[in-house]
Design a protein around this motif. Structure first.
Motif, PDB file in Angstrom:
ATOM      1  N   GLN A   1      -0.821   6.330 -16.626  1.00 57.80           N
ATOM      2  CA  GLN A   1      -1.254   7.716 -16.447  1.00 57.80           C
ATOM      3  C   GLN A   1      -1.507   8.396 -17.790  1.00 57.80           C
ATOM      4  O   GLN A   1      -0.737   8.253 -18.735  1.00 57.80           O
ATOM      5  CB  GLN A   1      -0.180   8.497 -15.673  1.00 57.80           C
ATOM      6  N   LEU A   2      -2.615   9.145 -17.867  1.00 59.13           N
ATOM      7  CA  LEU A   2      -2.891  10.054 -18.977  1.00 59.13           C
ATOM      8  C   LEU A   2      -3.117  11.431 -18.376  1.00 59.13           C
ATOM      9  O   LEU A   2      -3.905  11.584 -17.427  1.00 59.13           O
ATOM     10  CB  LEU A   2      -4.105   9.601 -19.785  1.00 59.13           C
ATOM     11  N   HIS A   3      -2.467  12.430 -18.925  1.00 59.63           N
ATOM     12  CA  HIS A   3      -2.390  13.748 -18.281  1.00 59.63           C
ATOM     13  C   HIS A   3      -2.430  14.825 -19.369  1.00 59.63           C
ATOM     14  O   HIS A   3      -1.624  14.790 -20.302  1.00 59.63           O
ATOM     15  CB  HIS A   3      -1.060  13.792 -17.519  1.00 59.63           C
ATOM     16  N   TYR A   4      -3.407  15.734 -19.291  1.00 53.25           N
ATOM     17  CA  TYR A   4      -3.418  16.804 -20.293  1.00 53.25           C
ATOM     18  C   TYR A   4      -3.525  18.171 -19.632  1.00 53.25           C
ATOM     19  O   TYR A   4      -4.026  18.306 -18.511  1.00 53.25           O
ATOM     20  CB  TYR A   4      -4.516  16.594 -21.337  1.00 53.25           C
ATOM     21  N   THR A   5      -3.040  19.178 -20.364  1.00 58.27           N
ATOM     22  CA  THR A   5      -3.046  20.548 -19.870  1.00 58.27           C
ATOM     23  C   THR A   5      -4.331  21.250 -20.295  1.00 58.27           C
ATOM     24  O   THR A   5      -4.658  21.294 -21.486  1.00 58.27           O
ATOM     25  CB  THR A   5      -1.826  21.318 -20.412  1.00 58.27           C
ATOM     26  N   GLN A   6      -5.036  21.773 -19.318  1.00 59.58           N
ATOM     27  CA  GLN A   6      -6.271  22.516 -19.590  1.00 59.58           C
ATOM     28  C   GLN A   6      -5.982  23.994 -19.829  1.00 59.58           C
ATOM     29  O   GLN A   6      -6.519  24.607 -20.744  1.00 59.58           O
ATOM     30  CB  GLN A   6      -7.251  22.351 -18.425  1.00 59.58           C
ATOM     31  N   SER A   7      -5.116  24.558 -18.992  1.00 56.41           N
ATOM     32  CA  SER A   7      -4.724  25.955 -19.166  1.00 56.41           C
ATOM     33  C   SER A   7      -3.348  26.166 -18.544  1.00 56.41           C
ATOM     34  O   SER A   7      -2.888  25.364 -17.740  1.00 56.41           O
ATOM     35  CB  SER A   7      -5.746  26.893 -18.515  1.00 56.41           C
ATOM     36  N   GLY A   8      -2.717  27.273 -18.912  1.00 56.03           N
ATOM     37  CA  GLY A   8      -1.372  27.537 -18.423  1.00 56.03           C
ATOM     38  C   GLY A   8      -0.334  26.698 -19.147  1.00 56.03           C
ATOM     39  O   GLY A   8      -0.627  26.049 -20.161  1.00 56.03           O
ATOM     40  N   ARG A   9       0.876  26.691 -18.580  1.00 55.04           N
ATOM     41  CA  ARG A   9       1.971  25.966 -19.219  1.00 55.04           C
ATOM     42  C   ARG A   9       2.878  25.305 -18.186  1.00 55.04           C
ATOM     43  O   ARG A   9       3.043  25.829 -17.088  1.00 55.04           O
ATOM     44  CB  ARG A   9       2.804  26.901 -20.101  1.00 55.04           C
TER      45      ARG A   9
ATOM     46  N   PRO B   1      -1.772  24.174 -23.356  1.00 53.07           N
ATOM     47  CA  PRO B   1      -3.185  23.792 -23.522  1.00 53.07           C
ATOM     48  C   PRO B   1      -3.389  22.904 -24.748  1.00 53.07           C
ATOM     49  O   PRO B   1      -2.954  23.234 -25.853  1.00 53.07           O
ATOM     50  CB  PRO B   1      -3.878  25.144 -23.687  1.00 53.07           C
ATOM     51  N   GLY B   2      -4.004  21.745 -24.536  1.00 54.12           N
ATOM     52  CA  GLY B   2      -4.226  20.798 -25.617  1.00 54.12           C
ATOM     53  C   GLY B   2      -3.189  19.704 -25.725  1.00 54.12           C
ATOM     54  O   GLY B   2      -3.387  18.723 -26.446  1.00 54.12           O
ATOM     55  N   SER B   3      -2.075  19.834 -25.002  1.00 52.73           N
ATOM     56  CA  SER B   3      -1.043  18.796 -25.048  1.00 52.73           C
ATOM     57  C   SER B   3      -1.379  17.685 -24.057  1.00 52.73           C
ATOM     58  O   SER B   3      -2.067  17.904 -23.062  1.00 52.73           O
ATOM     59  CB  SER B   3       0.334  19.383 -24.742  1.00 52.73           C
ATOM     60  N   MET B   4      -0.872  16.497 -24.334  1.00 61.01           N
ATOM     61  CA  MET B   4      -1.159  15.338 -23.479  1.00 61.01           C
ATOM     62  C   MET B   4       0.021  14.395 -23.476  1.00 61.01           C
ATOM     63  O   MET B   4       0.756  14.314 -24.460  1.00 61.01           O
ATOM     64  CB  MET B   4      -2.411  14.611 -23.987  1.00 61.01           C
ATOM     65  N   PHE B   5       0.180  13.679 -22.360  1.00 59.78           N
ATOM     66  CA  PHE B   5       1.168  12.601 -22.352  1.00 59.78           C
ATOM     67  C   PHE B   5       0.590  11.362 -21.701  1.00 59.78           C
ATOM     68  O   PHE B   5      -0.309  11.432 -20.865  1.00 59.78           O
ATOM     69  CB  PHE B   5       2.474  13.025 -21.659  1.00 59.78           C
ATOM     70  N   TYR B   6       1.113  10.212 -22.145  1.00 58.02           N
ATOM     71  CA  TYR B   6       0.820   8.922 -21.531  1.00 58.02           C
ATOM     72  C   TYR B   6       2.091   8.414 -20.897  1.00 58.02           C
ATOM     73  O   TYR B   6       3.173   8.510 -21.484  1.00 58.02           O
ATOM     74  CB  TYR B   6       0.335   7.910 -22.565  1.00 58.02           C
ATOM     75  N   MET B   7       1.977   7.846 -19.697  1.00 56.25           N
ATOM     76  CA  MET B   7       3.130   7.305 -18.988  1.00 56.25           C
ATOM     77  C   MET B   7       2.775   5.912 -18.458  1.00 56.25           C
ATOM     78  O   MET B   7       1.791   5.746 -17.731  1.00 56.25           O
ATOM     79  CB  MET B   7       3.507   8.218 -17.817  1.00 56.25           C
ATOM     80  N   ALA B   8       3.568   4.926 -18.854  1.00 57.31           N
ATOM     81  CA  ALA B   8       3.390   3.576 -18.326  1.00 57.31           C
ATOM     82  C   ALA B   8       3.939   3.500 -16.903  1.00 57.31           C
ATOM     83  O   ALA B   8       4.708   4.370 -16.476  1.00 57.31           O
ATOM     84  CB  ALA B   8       4.108   2.570 -19.220  1.00 57.31           C
TER      85      ALA B   8
END
Length: 276
Positions: free
Chosen positions: A40-48, A62-69
């Protein structure tokens, strides 16, 4: 809300394939006690929101992202209900765990301020391609790989070392190697121009470039030698000297180490028979 889960079948022969993609507007409270079966790759577009992994909470802005195996328990939730929008994709591949680990994504990765125009552009290309039932699978496979590589580049560039990014820290040293590879370059001068100790320089270089500085220099020399072997009639000994190896025998050993063949064989395979 917009999401797509392609019908999986022939995609499974591809090294990367999309198993789901979407925009969660708004994103809800999600608890996965056993993780996902996909990457999974998941990023925030707006909000928190907040992400909880292994007992640690990570802010999702906004602008943060995480990867999850696959298989990693996690939870995420909005800080204000109905005010968090995220863009996510899940993907699979037969040997993907090893490939992702080799690219620096070992289990879980997170960072702030890594999402850029390139990443968002590829995401929306994938979202569009996923709607094509005929050709979308192969197009998405290519885009998933491109997306991962851009995310990797953004994560690496954003990493800080003593207050400076890896990109700014290594840029001068890399440019120096490219322009002066035929010189007798030392680790000490590369570290000095980067503004760090030799040990710190070597550690960051290997983490960013996936090889040691002197290996990078050797590969740069071999790359230049190949160009000369194929484009000029210079002798192999002369080419070796011009890329930094005065001893022709040693040049041949280094060349074979990285290319698997000798300089002579390299030249012969491309239609010439010039030797020492």
């Amino acid at each position: 809300m917009e999401w797509i889960y392609p019908i999986l079948g022939k995609q499974k022969c591809l090294p990367f394939y999309l198993s789901g993609i979407g925009i969660a507007e708004p994103e809800y409270h999600v608890i996965r006690e056993e993780g996902l079966v996909s990457h999974q790759l998941h990023y925030t577009q707006s909000g928190r929101g907040n992400l909880v992994v292994g007992g640690t909470t990570y802010p999702l802005e906004p602008g943060s992202m995480f990867y999850m195996a696959p298989g990693i328990p996690h939870e995420y939730y909005p800080l204000v209900e109905d005010e968090w929008t995220t863009c996510w994709l899940v993907f699979r591949g037969e040997h993907l765990l090893e490939l992702m680990k080799g690219m620096g994504f070992d289990g879980f990765a997170y960072d702030k301020n890594v999402v850029n125009e390139k990443i968002t552009g590829i995401f929306h290309q994938m979202l569009k391609a996923a709607k094509d039932p005929l050709y979308g699978d192969e197009r998405c496979s290519m885009l998933v790989y491109e997306y991962i590589m851009n995310v990797r580049q953004a994560f690496l560039a954003n990493k800080k070392y003593g207050g400076q990014s890896a990109k700014s820290m290594l840029q001068r040293a890399l440019m120096f190697i490219h322009k002066n590879y035929a010189r007798d370059i030392t680790l000490e001068e590369l570290a000095e121009m980067s503004g760090v100790t030799k040990q710190h320089f070597c550690r960051v270089f290997k983490e960013q470039m996936r090889m040691r500085p002197m290996e990078y220099l050797a590969r740069q020399r071999v790359s230049a030698a190949i160009s000369m072997l194929l484009a000029t009639d210079k002798s192999i000994a002369q080419i070796g000297a011009e890329v930094g190896y005065e001893n022709p025998t040693y040049f041949g050993m280094v060349f074979k180490k990285y290319e698997g063949i000798t300089p002579t064989d390299c030249r012969k395979r491309h239609g010439t028979s010039l030797t020492w």
